[in-house]
Design a protein around this motif. Structure first.
Motif, PDB file in Angstrom:
ATOM      1  N   THR A 227      -6.187   3.155  -4.381  1.00 11.93           N
ATOM      2  CA  THR A 227      -6.317   4.174  -3.343  1.00 11.93           C
ATOM      3  C   THR A 227      -5.697   5.497  -3.774  1.00 11.93           C
ATOM      4  OG1 THR A 227      -6.193   2.414  -1.681  1.00 11.93           O
ATOM      5  CG2 THR A 227      -5.870   4.669  -0.898  1.00 11.93           C
TER       6      THR A 227
ATOM      7  N   GLY B 123      -3.245  -0.507  -3.413  1.00 11.12           N
ATOM      8  CA  GLY B 123      -2.551   0.764  -3.242  1.00 11.12           C
ATOM      9  C   GLY B 123      -2.705   1.669  -4.457  1.00 11.12           C
TER      10      GLY B 123
ATOM     11  N   ILE C 278      -4.860   5.706   2.736  1.00 12.00           N
ATOM     12  CA  ILE C 278      -4.204   4.416   2.974  1.00 12.00           C
ATOM     13  C   ILE C 278      -4.480   3.928   4.391  1.00 12.00           C
ATOM     14  CG2 ILE C 278      -1.945   3.310   3.226  1.00 12.00           C
ATOM     15  CD1 ILE C 278      -0.979   4.908   0.846  1.00 12.00           C
TER      16      ILE C 278
ATOM     17  N   MET D  86       0.829  -1.213   0.000  1.00 10.90           N
ATOM     18  CA  MET D  86       0.000   0.000   0.000  1.00 10.90           C
ATOM     19  C   MET D  86       0.860   1.258   0.000  1.00 10.90           C
ATOM     20  SD  MET D  86      -3.312  -0.822   0.120  1.00 10.90           S
ATOM     21  CE  MET D  86      -4.126   0.521   0.953  1.00 10.90           C
ATOM     22  N   TRP D  87       1.816   1.325   0.929  1.00  8.85           N
ATOM     23  CA  TRP D  87       2.647   2.528   1.025  1.00  8.85           C
ATOM     24  C   TRP D  87       3.666   2.601  -0.102  1.00  8.85           C
ATOM     25  CZ3 TRP D  87       1.394   6.508   3.897  1.00  8.85           C
ATOM     26  CH2 TRP D  87       0.609   6.312   5.037  1.00  8.85           C
TER      27      TRP D  87
END
Length: 397
Positions: free
Chosen positions: A305, A302, A319, A220-221
């Motif tokens: 998002t 990710g 997130i 995600m990050w």
């Protein structure tokens, strides 16, 4: 009369073919890299960028190991806890204390006759005599698990808190100790054998959960944050003037996490095996496949998002909003069976729940990938739908 004269057409000289020759070398035609050249170059660039971000090494590799070490030490297998009880001062207080001590000594002698470790041979009951007010106050603030009062007719009154599991267990243990000291005989002969094998410990449950959580965090990050950072630095505008396809660009961002995934899985499993003697009963290739599928899935989430986010602050909030329910419900640090049964279908539909359950089944139980088809389908649907929606909604600017 005007006479038109015609001249033969001069043949056009063909344009030279682009070459990559050097002075003194024969010319060679330029070879086109093909359909996936943009994807390959961007993927390689994403991997090289990691060299300029040393903090990634700490948060992706070192921090999860420190977290696993701290929790593994805190929740390691320990001898049975000592039951701390307070006896209310009175006429029968000393007799009660003597009965508890004799029962504890008899229990210790029974344990010493069996094959127990030295730490298990000590008494598990610690009793103290205090006056009534001090005893009840100490029990209410949690200094003691149980308070006992001897009545004038020879009976006993237990003060326990049903909301505290240790208090409920202490009531049962102390009652059995007093009954045994008073001469009660067991109607059935029983024996006990200790059994503590790798697979049933908390650390065996924790390592796969941390592995799944780390794959989610890095996906995600690592993808969402990087995409918005490139948009803020106006780097995405440069791709508009190139033949770079959006699908190649997004696919390169997502698949760049696969390189880190191999290192993450290897470090986490190696740490568990070497430090906590964890057993990996399933196939390493199956674990790697699950890690690859998890990395791609959360990379797609990710992308979805961050596909429209314009600022770092915006994507950070999005997130965290997406990951927070999975941190709580997906069984990273404790089993989601503790939640109401009506919530289980929704919890099992989360991608991190499917990944954690599949990793635990493979690592702890030795399950095959075929038996995890339902969980693999959940991950594939989340990853595929997220990537398709991100591809549709993505904008360069």
């Amino acid at each position: 009369m005007v006479t038109e004269t015609t001249t033969p057409d001069t043949p056009k000289t063909p344009e030279p073919t682009p070459t990559t020759q050097k002075p003194g070398q024969p010319s060679r035609p330029v070879r086109h890299s093909g359909r996936w050249s943009g994807y390959r170059h961007l993927l390689w660039a994403r991997i090289l960028e990691l060299r300029r971000e040393p903090e990634v090494v700490f948060w992706v590799f070192i921090f999860p190991l420190l977290l696993a070490a701290g929790l593994g030490i805190a929740f390691r297998n320990k001898p049975a806890d000592v039951t701390s009880v307070v006896v209310i001062a009175g006429d029968g207080a000393q007799k009660t204390l003597a009965m508890l001590e004799s029962s504890a000594d008899r229990s210790s002698s029974d344990k010493s006759s069996s094959n127990k470790s030295p730490s298990e041979k000590n008494s598990t009951i610690r009793a103290t005599v205090l006056d009534r007010d001090a005893a009840l106050n100490a029990f209410h603030v949690g200094k003691y698990d149980l308070a006992i009062e001897a009545n004038s007719d020879g009976s006993y009154t237990y003060y326990y808190d049903p909301a505290r599991p240790e208090s409920v267990l202490s009531r049962a243990e102390i009652d059995a100790a007093l009954q045994s000291a008073a001469g009660r005989k067991d109607a059935v002969t029983t024996s006990s054998k200790s059994s503590s094998e790798p697979g049933s410990r908390y650390i065996d449950f924790l390592i796969p959960g941390l592995l799944g959580m780390n794959l989610m965090n890095s996906g995600m990050w690592g993808v969402g944050f990087a995409l918005v950072e490139m948009r803020q630095r106006k780097l995405l505008k440069r791709f508009v003037a190139t033949p770079m396809r959006r699908s190649d660009f997004l696919l390169a961002l997502t698949s760049s996490r696969l390189v880190l995934m191999v290192i993450e899985v290897g470090l986490r499993l190696g740490f568990g095996v070497l430090v906590f003697h964890m057993r990996v009963r399933g196939s390493i290739l199956s674990v790697m496949f699950l890690g690859m599928l998890g990395a791609v899935t959360f990379g797609g989430v990710g992308l979805l998002t961050a596909c429209r986010a314009q600022k770092i602050e915006s994507v950070s909030g999005l997130i965290n909003l997406v990951m927070m329910p999975m941190w709580i419900f997906s069984g990273v640090f404790f089993s989601y069976d503790k939640f109401p049964a009506m919530a289980h279908p929704f919890i099992k539909a989360l991608p991190l729940t499917a990944l954690n359950d599949a990793l635990r089944a493979t690592i702890i139980e030795g399950a095959s990938l075929g038996s995890q088809s339902g969980r693999l389908l959940v991950l594939a649907v989340w990853g595929g739908v997220s990537f398709v929606l991100a591809l549709r909604w993505f904008r360069w600017t």
